[in-house]
Scaffold this active site. Structure first.
Site, short mmCIF file in Angstrom:
data_model
loop_
_atom_site.label_atom_id
_atom_site.label_comp_id
_atom_site.label_asym_id
_atom_site.label_seq_id
_atom_site.Cartn_x
_atom_site.Cartn_y
_atom_site.Cartn_z
N LYS A 28 0.85 -1.19 0.00
CA LYS A 28 0.00 0.00 0.00
C LYS A 28 0.89 1.24 0.00
O LYS A 28 1.88 1.29 0.74
CB LYS A 28 -0.91 -0.01 1.24
CG LYS A 28 -1.97 1.11 1.25
CD LYS A 28 -2.88 1.02 2.48
CE LYS A 28 -4.01 2.04 2.43
NZ LYS A 28 -4.91 1.96 3.60
N SER A 79 -10.06 2.17 2.55
CA SER A 79 -9.14 2.90 1.70
C SER A 79 -8.14 2.03 0.94
O SER A 79 -7.61 2.48 -0.07
CB SER A 79 -8.35 3.89 2.56
OG SER A 79 -7.48 3.22 3.46
N SER A 83 -10.49 0.03 6.73
CA SER A 83 -9.83 0.14 5.43
C SER A 83 -9.17 -1.13 4.92
O SER A 83 -8.67 -1.15 3.79
CB SER A 83 -8.77 1.24 5.48
OG SER A 83 -9.38 2.50 5.45
#
Lengths: 95, 490
Positions: free
Chosen positions: B78, B158, B182
């Site tokens: 990420k 997210s 998320s």
């Protein structure tokens, strides 16, 4: 609670985010709605409740007060928008 | 689909060990898959050259008999984890071009075990969002489609890029971060599993901060065991993060033994929210039956302050974000507007650098922390947070884990829920409470809705008891037999 444009402008200044009139107009009802939503917390009786700042059941560790990092000026400055002679450069602050 | 990209991490490790294929071949297969599915926009920065170099070194290490626990496994990272020498953006214009000169502890741990990095995954800007539609680098697309409908769906957020890429077989596993859901919500939307461990299990050092008292790193993968392997590698004490726990990391894989005899699973009654789709209710009931089938007792538990979790979260997270994001001032790194006056430089750099959702949250947080409002909003929210946390601790007196749906719906189409921030925030109604209490939570794909989209069940555990979470997740995985694949697949 409804936030008017003047309040939003004040918050934008505190947050150091420049906003024009059109953005302030657009932001005011959005923020009002979110603030209105969170105000339901007022319904909860918290008179005898201590605020919870951290959920972790550990105590902060101490270490010896000695230098264990540093001497990496080049790395620190590597992403600076502007730098010179080992310093960050910013617009003039003091006349 | 290429056979190599469809392997689990567990299978790939065996194949590498048996010399069925090399890490270079495994990595190249994923690079080819990434090339084919660029339209998913799952990666912000692809690092194929670095990946192949790492894979080559991995093959040499394995040949020399020194392979680590994840040696040669190609992963997505990420783009919130700082990676030495590789651009790290947090999906924000304000960090575009930022190249860290240090490595986050989580990625350093993965690399120490031999992992290969394919690139940096797209996300909501500064991890603020539930649909991956706030990234400066564009929306991420979910590889799943509704039956008979070609509309692009969101991957959740997210960590949308991580979830989409793992689901589409563009990487074998990925890191994520979870502040209010998320990891768990995008895992559910993309039909894969993902775990957020206990707050403090993974170091936050070198991870771009959103809300420091909530942020926690975790994993995405296509099997429960793969998640356990990844978390095993990422977790552990780090003196550089004062909130990381100096506790031994248990053997997570060993915990997945399928045995729930003598265990009690709690069903929180407050999670039966108004307007929950019948198919999600039905899936939840199915999950309860699976628990019983493996010998678990079921009890109903009460978490009376659940209703106030979202409101609590939307004070605490923006307040901490407004403080954390004060560092983006155009001085030391990131975007700078070229202005003569210092205040102009600050305000215009930030106005140009941040997107709308980030600005909204900074503004809410600044307001909530401002003089005269601090007690009414922030301290009040911290008090309610304690009540929410106490609710869970009370419930865990009578049960070993909780079972709930992960999200109130399946993946929605791009543009839906965009008109109203509150509507978007409701996506996290089942995941936010455990985040506020710092508890481990995992989403496992358990079935599909009437349109053929995956749905997830969430397991919430006691603090530091990821083992129980993995145990229950393993049972669901085994009984659900969810082996459907998305329409867009490498």
């Amino acid at each position: 609670m409804s936030l008017d444009k003047e309040t939003v402008a004040k918050v934008a200044t505190l947050a150091r985010i420049r906003m024009n009139d059109e953005e302030l107009e657009r932001m005011a009802p959005q923020l009002s709605k979110i603030i209105g939503f969170v105000e339901q917390l007022g319904e909860v009786d918290t008179d005898q409740v201590e605020p919870l700042a951290n959920v972790v059941d550990i105590t902060l560790a101490l270490r010896d007060d000695e230098v264990n990092d540093g001497a990496c000026v080049d790395k620190v400055l590597a992403n600076a928008p502007e730098s010179t002679q080992g310093f960050f450069v910013v617009p003039k602050v003091v006349e | 689909m290429s056979a190599l990209t469809n392997l689990t991490i567990e299978e790939a490790l065996k194949g590498l060990e048996k010399k069925d294929f090399t890490a270079v071949e495994l990595t190249q297969a994923h690079i080819d898959a990434m090339e084919k599915h660029k339209a998913l926009n799952a990666y912000i920065t692809e690092t194929p050259d670095l990946a192949l170099e790492q894979a080559k070194v991995s093959d040499e290490r394995r040949a020399a008999g020194n392979a680590g626990n994840l040696d040669g496994i190609p992963l997505g990272i990420k783009d919130l984890f700082c990676t030495d020498g590789v651009q790290t953006t947090a999906a924000s214009h304000i960090l575009e071009g930022f190249v860290p000169r240090y490595e986050s502890t989580v990625t350093a741990n993965l690399f120490k075990d031999g992992a290969v990095m394919l690139g940096k995954m797209n996300l909501d800007e500064f991890a603020m969002g539930s649909s991956n539609t706030t990234s400066y680098f564009g929306n991420v697309i979910n590889p799943w489609k509704r039956e008979g409908d070609d509309s692009d769906l969101v991957p959740g957020g997210s960590s949308g890029g991580s979830a989409s890429a793992v689901s589409a077989r563009l990487c074998m596993g990925a890191t994520g971060t979870d502040t209010g859901g998320s990891i768990r919500q995008p895992a559910a939307f993309c039909g894969i599993s993902g775990i957020k461990p206990t707050y403090g299990r993974c170091s936050r050092w070198g991870t771009v901060a959103f809300a420091s008292s909530l942020d926690q790193a975790g994993t995405f993968a296509r099997s429960v065991t793969d998640n356990a392997l990844l978390l095993q590698s990422m977790a552990g004490y780090d003196p550089k993060d004062s909130t990381s726990a100096n506790k031994e990391v248990p053997d997570f894989v060993a915990a997945i033994d399928g045995n729930l005899k003598g265990k009690t699973i709690g069903i929180p009654k407050e999670y039966r929210v108004d307007g929950m789709p019948a198919e999600i209710e039905k899936l939840w009931q199915q999950g309860i039956e699976w628990m019983k089938a493996e010998g678990a007792n079921i009890v109903e538990v009460s978490l009376p302050h659940t209703h106030y979790a979202l409101a609590t979260y939307y004070v605490i997270a923006p307040a901490e974000a407004s403080s954390n994001l004060a560092r983006y001032d155009g001085v030391r790194y990131g975007h700078r507007a070229d202005k003569e006056d210092l205040k102009d430089m600050y305000e215009i750099s930030r106005a140009e650098g941040f997107g709308d959702e980030v600005k909204r949250r900074i503004m809410i947080g600044t307001y909530a922390l401002s003089s005269g409002y601090y007690d009414a909003y922030y301290i009040k929210a911290q008090k309610v947070r304690r009540l929410i946390s106490d609710d869970f601790l009370n419930a865990f007196k009578t049960c070993d884990a909780l079972l709930t749906p992960t999200a109130p719906s399946a993946a929605f189409a791009l543009g839906e829920n965009e008109d109203d921030p509150i509507k978007m925030y409701l996506n996290d109604v089942f995941t936010v409470p455990a985040s506020l209490a710092g508890l481990p939570g995992m989403s496992v794909p358990a079935g599909k809705d009437s349109k053929g989209l995956p749905l997830g069940l969430q397991i919430i555990g006691r603090p530091w008891d990821e083992e129980m979470v993995f145990k229950v997740a393993g049972v669901i995985e085994n009984l659900a037999q969810f082996d459907d694949v998305p329409q867009l697949i490498a």
